[in-house]
Design a protein around this motif. Sequence first.
Motif, short mmCIF file in Angstrom:
data_model
loop_
_atom_site.label_atom_id
_atom_site.label_comp_id
_atom_site.label_asym_id
_atom_site.label_seq_id
_atom_site.Cartn_x
_atom_site.Cartn_y
_atom_site.Cartn_z
N ALA A 127 0.83 -1.20 0.00
CA ALA A 127 0.00 0.00 0.00
C ALA A 127 0.87 1.26 0.00
N GLN A 128 1.97 1.23 0.74
CA GLN A 128 2.87 2.38 0.76
C GLN A 128 3.54 2.57 -0.60
N LEU A 129 3.93 1.48 -1.24
CA LEU A 129 4.54 1.58 -2.56
C LEU A 129 3.54 2.14 -3.57
N HIS A 130 2.28 1.70 -3.47
CA HIS A 130 1.25 2.17 -4.38
C HIS A 130 1.02 3.67 -4.19
N PHE A 131 0.99 4.12 -2.94
CA PHE A 131 0.81 5.54 -2.65
C PHE A 131 2.01 6.34 -3.18
N GLY A 132 3.22 5.79 -3.06
CA GLY A 132 4.40 6.46 -3.57
C GLY A 132 4.36 6.63 -5.08
N LEU A 133 3.82 5.64 -5.77
CA LEU A 133 3.69 5.74 -7.22
C LEU A 133 2.72 6.84 -7.61
N ALA B 85 4.49 10.14 -7.16
CA ALA B 85 5.46 10.39 -8.23
C ALA B 85 4.75 10.81 -9.52
N TYR B 86 3.60 10.20 -9.80
CA TYR B 86 2.85 10.56 -11.00
C TYR B 86 2.34 12.00 -10.90
N ILE B 87 1.81 12.36 -9.74
CA ILE B 87 1.31 13.73 -9.55
C ILE B 87 2.45 14.73 -9.68
#
Length: 65
Positions: A37-43, A46-48
């Motif tokens: 979940a943390q990795l998904h939030f980090g992605l 990064a996209y934003i």
Amino acid sequence: MRWRLRQQAVPAITFGGTGLLTAVRQLQSNLRSASPAQLHFGLHGAYIAAVSAISATSPLFIPWP
């Protein structure tokens, strides 16, 4: 000529290598300790950040109504 090239190349290689090692260490520590979940939030973050940077430099990237 060689002296000038050496003056420019040595700091670039030094700071580039230091930055590369720091980035690799941070990626390794984040991938080891982070939950999916943390990795998904980090992605998403990064996209934003990437879209914000591109749209700030080229206004036609995002079509405005």
